[in-house]
Write a protein that holds these residues in place. Structure first.
Motif, PDB file in Angstrom:
ATOM      1  N   LEU A  19      31.452  23.707 -59.708  1.00 40.29           N
ATOM      2  CA  LEU A  19      31.824  22.417 -60.296  1.00 40.29           C
ATOM      3  C   LEU A  19      30.660  21.747 -61.004  1.00 40.29           C
ATOM      4  CD1 LEU A  19      34.111  20.732 -57.618  1.00 40.29           C
ATOM      5  CD2 LEU A  19      34.786  21.951 -59.689  1.00 40.29           C
ATOM      6  N   ASN A  20      29.462  22.076 -60.650  1.00 44.03           N
ATOM      7  CA  ASN A  20      28.300  21.386 -61.200  1.00 44.03           C
ATOM      8  C   ASN A  20      27.545  22.202 -62.235  1.00 44.03           C
ATOM      9  OD1 ASN A  20      28.504  18.889 -59.665  1.00 44.03           O
ATOM     10  ND2 ASN A  20      28.218  20.229 -57.908  1.00 44.03           N
ATOM     11  N   LYS A  21      28.247  23.134 -62.853  1.00 43.01           N
ATOM     12  CA  LYS A  21      27.615  23.890 -63.929  1.00 43.01           C
ATOM     13  C   LYS A  21      27.475  22.972 -65.149  1.00 43.01           C
ATOM     14  CE  LYS A  21      31.924  25.701 -65.614  1.00 43.01           C
ATOM     15  NZ  LYS A  21      32.799  26.776 -65.826  1.00 43.01           N
ATOM     16  N   PRO A  22      26.531  23.268 -66.021  1.00 43.94           N
ATOM     17  CA  PRO A  22      26.348  22.423 -67.219  1.00 43.94           C
ATOM     18  C   PRO A  22      27.611  22.395 -68.079  1.00 43.94           C
ATOM     19  CG  PRO A  22      24.519  23.943 -66.945  1.00 43.94           C
ATOM     20  CD  PRO A  22      25.560  24.337 -65.945  1.00 43.94           C
ATOM     21  N   LEU A  23      27.896  21.237 -68.622  1.00 44.57           N
ATOM     22  CA  LEU A  23      29.078  21.065 -69.465  1.00 44.57           C
ATOM     23  C   LEU A  23      28.734  21.367 -70.912  1.00 44.57           C
ATOM     24  CD1 LEU A  23      30.380  17.734 -67.939  1.00 44.57           C
ATOM     25  CD2 LEU A  23      31.215  20.031 -67.489  1.00 44.57           C
ATOM     26  N   PRO A  26      31.481  18.409 -76.205  1.00 43.99           N
ATOM     27  CA  PRO A  26      30.667  17.469 -76.983  1.00 43.99           C
ATOM     28  C   PRO A  26      30.961  15.981 -76.758  1.00 43.99           C
ATOM     29  CG  PRO A  26      32.407  18.350 -78.349  1.00 43.99           C
ATOM     30  CD  PRO A  26      32.499  19.056 -77.022  1.00 43.99           C
ATOM     31  N   SER A  27      32.098  15.643 -76.168  1.00 43.85           N
ATOM     32  CA  SER A  27      32.472  14.233 -76.050  1.00 43.85           C
ATOM     33  C   SER A  27      32.850  13.904 -74.611  1.00 43.85           C
ATOM     34  CB  SER A  27      33.661  13.925 -76.958  1.00 43.85           C
ATOM     35  OG  SER A  27      34.826  14.559 -76.462  1.00 43.85           O
ATOM     36  N   PRO A  28      32.829  12.618 -74.255  1.00 42.69           N
ATOM     37  CA  PRO A  28      33.245  12.255 -72.896  1.00 42.69           C
ATOM     38  C   PRO A  28      34.662  12.725 -72.557  1.00 42.69           C
ATOM     39  CG  PRO A  28      32.141  10.399 -73.914  1.00 42.69           C
ATOM     40  CD  PRO A  28      32.322  11.438 -74.982  1.00 42.69           C
ATOM     41  N   LYS A  29      35.602  12.607 -73.507  1.00 48.86           N
ATOM     42  CA  LYS A  29      36.971  13.073 -73.242  1.00 48.86           C
ATOM     43  C   LYS A  29      37.003  14.561 -72.959  1.00 48.86           C
ATOM     44  CE  LYS A  29      39.723   9.785 -75.855  1.00 48.86           C
ATOM     45  NZ  LYS A  29      40.660   9.596 -76.962  1.00 48.86           N
ATOM     46  N   ALA A  30      36.310  15.311 -73.778  1.00 42.82           N
ATOM     47  CA  ALA A  30      36.309  16.765 -73.611  1.00 42.82           C
ATOM     48  C   ALA A  30      35.599  17.166 -72.316  1.00 42.82           C
ATOM     49  CB  ALA A  30      35.644  17.425 -74.823  1.00 42.82           C
ATOM     50  N   ARG A  31      34.509  16.471 -71.985  1.00 38.93           N
ATOM     51  CA  ARG A  31      33.816  16.780 -70.725  1.00 38.93           C
ATOM     52  C   ARG A  31      34.686  16.414 -69.532  1.00 38.93           C
ATOM     53  NH1 ARG A  31      29.480  14.871 -73.859  1.00 38.93           N
ATOM     54  NH2 ARG A  31      29.651  12.778 -72.960  1.00 38.93           N
ATOM     55  N   ARG A  33      37.932  16.342 -69.446  1.00 39.07           N
ATOM     56  CA  ARG A  33      38.987  17.365 -69.379  1.00 39.07           C
ATOM     57  C   ARG A  33      38.459  18.626 -68.695  1.00 39.07           C
ATOM     58  NH1 ARG A  33      41.239  21.830 -72.048  1.00 39.07           N
ATOM     59  NH2 ARG A  33      43.507  21.689 -72.256  1.00 39.07           N
ATOM     60  N   GLU A  34      37.282  19.052 -69.111  1.00 31.29           N
ATOM     61  CA  GLU A  34      36.671  20.255 -68.538  1.00 31.29           C
ATOM     62  C   GLU A  34      36.436  20.081 -67.031  1.00 31.29           C
ATOM     63  OE1 GLU A  34      32.450  22.602 -69.136  1.00 31.29           O
ATOM     64  OE2 GLU A  34      33.321  21.634 -70.906  1.00 31.29           O
ATOM     65  N   LEU A  35      35.930  18.924 -66.642  1.00 33.69           N
ATOM     66  CA  LEU A  35      35.655  18.658 -65.225  1.00 33.69           C
ATOM     67  C   LEU A  35      36.934  18.664 -64.393  1.00 33.69           C
ATOM     68  CD1 LEU A  35      33.089  15.754 -65.644  1.00 33.69           C
ATOM     69  CD2 LEU A  35      32.617  17.948 -64.531  1.00 33.69           C
ATOM     70  N   GLU A  69      30.225  11.932 -59.152  1.00 30.56           N
ATOM     71  CA  GLU A  69      29.407  11.037 -59.986  1.00 30.56           C
ATOM     72  C   GLU A  69      29.497  11.417 -61.465  1.00 30.56           C
ATOM     73  OE1 GLU A  69      28.191   8.101 -59.191  1.00 30.56           O
ATOM     74  OE2 GLU A  69      29.211   8.567 -57.313  1.00 30.56           O
ATOM     75  N   GLN A  70      29.593  12.702 -61.759  1.00 31.11           N
ATOM     76  CA  GLN A  70      29.762  13.135 -63.154  1.00 31.11           C
ATOM     77  C   GLN A  70      31.115  12.672 -63.685  1.00 31.11           C
ATOM     78  OE1 GLN A  70      27.463  14.590 -65.107  1.00 31.11           O
ATOM     79  NE2 GLN A  70      28.852  14.548 -66.846  1.00 31.11           N
ATOM     80  N   LEU A  71      32.165  12.795 -62.878  1.00 33.54           N
ATOM     81  CA  LEU A  71      33.475  12.266 -63.270  1.00 33.54           C
ATOM     82  C   LEU A  71      33.385  10.771 -63.554  1.00 33.54           C
ATOM     83  CD1 LEU A  71      36.071  13.867 -60.809  1.00 33.54           C
ATOM     84  CD2 LEU A  71      35.977  14.160 -63.283  1.00 33.54           C
ATOM     85  N   ARG A  72      32.720  10.050 -62.673  1.00 34.54           N
ATOM     86  CA  ARG A  72      32.576   8.598 -62.827  1.00 34.54           C
ATOM     87  C   ARG A  72      31.831   8.286 -64.131  1.00 34.54           C
ATOM     88  NH1 ARG A  72      31.259   7.409 -57.998  1.00 34.54           N
ATOM     89  NH2 ARG A  72      33.261   6.498 -57.463  1.00 34.54           N
ATOM     90  N   LYS A  73      30.784   9.007 -64.392  1.00 32.82           N
ATOM     91  CA  LYS A  73      29.999   8.785 -65.621  1.00 32.82           C
ATOM     92  C   LYS A  73      30.878   8.968 -66.859  1.00 32.82           C
ATOM     93  CE  LYS A  73      26.313  10.938 -68.255  1.00 32.82           C
ATOM     94  NZ  LYS A  73      25.419  12.096 -68.318  1.00 32.82           N
TER      95      LYS A  73
END
Length: 129
Positions: A19-23, A26-31, A33-35, A69-73
């Motif tokens: 779950l904590n691999k680098p994303l 390019p955008s918050p929406k896309a990140r 979605r990926e998460l 925390e990444q989701l929250r960000k």
């Protein structure tokens, strides 16, 4: 000899390590979605561990805390820093609902990932940002 709790913590860390691999998105929406999709894919495979974590939040491990925390960000980036984490909570609850619906479908007729993705994409496409 390990305790039940130590075994659970080890299993959760192992199951959710990716779950904590680098994303790459390019955008918050896309990140976001990926998460969320990665969590649902992993959570579907390990629904019993998701359930254990929800029953005992102290089982949040070194894998799940930074992931949350990444989701929250990312939700804050889309949601002007919503101090109540409404978007985060909605996405997490929807993800858990899907995970448990798949786990409960013993005949293999539960909802599939494509249905989840369509709904997630609809939510994300209707957000500003």
């Amino acid at each position: 000899m390990s305790t039940r709790r130590e075994l659970l913590l080890s299993m959760i860390d192992f199951a959710f390590t990716d779950l904590n691999k680098p994303l790459e998105a390019p955008s918050p929406k896309a990140r976001l979605r990926e998460l969320v999709l990665q969590y649902v894919k992993t959570g579907t495979q390990h629904a019993h561990l998701v359930q254990a974590t929800l029953q005992d939040p102290t089982l949040m491990t070194s894998q799940l805390e930074p992931f949350t925390e990444q989701l929250r960000k990312e939700t804050h980036a889309l949601n002007a820093g919503d101090p109540h984490d409404v978007l985060l909570n909605l996405l997490v609850d929807y993800a858990h609902g899907h995970i448990f619906a798949v786990a409960a479908a013993t005949d293999g007729n539960g909802p599939d990932l494509e249905v989840f993705q369509r709904s997630l994409d609809w939510v994300l496409s209707n957000l500003d940002g």
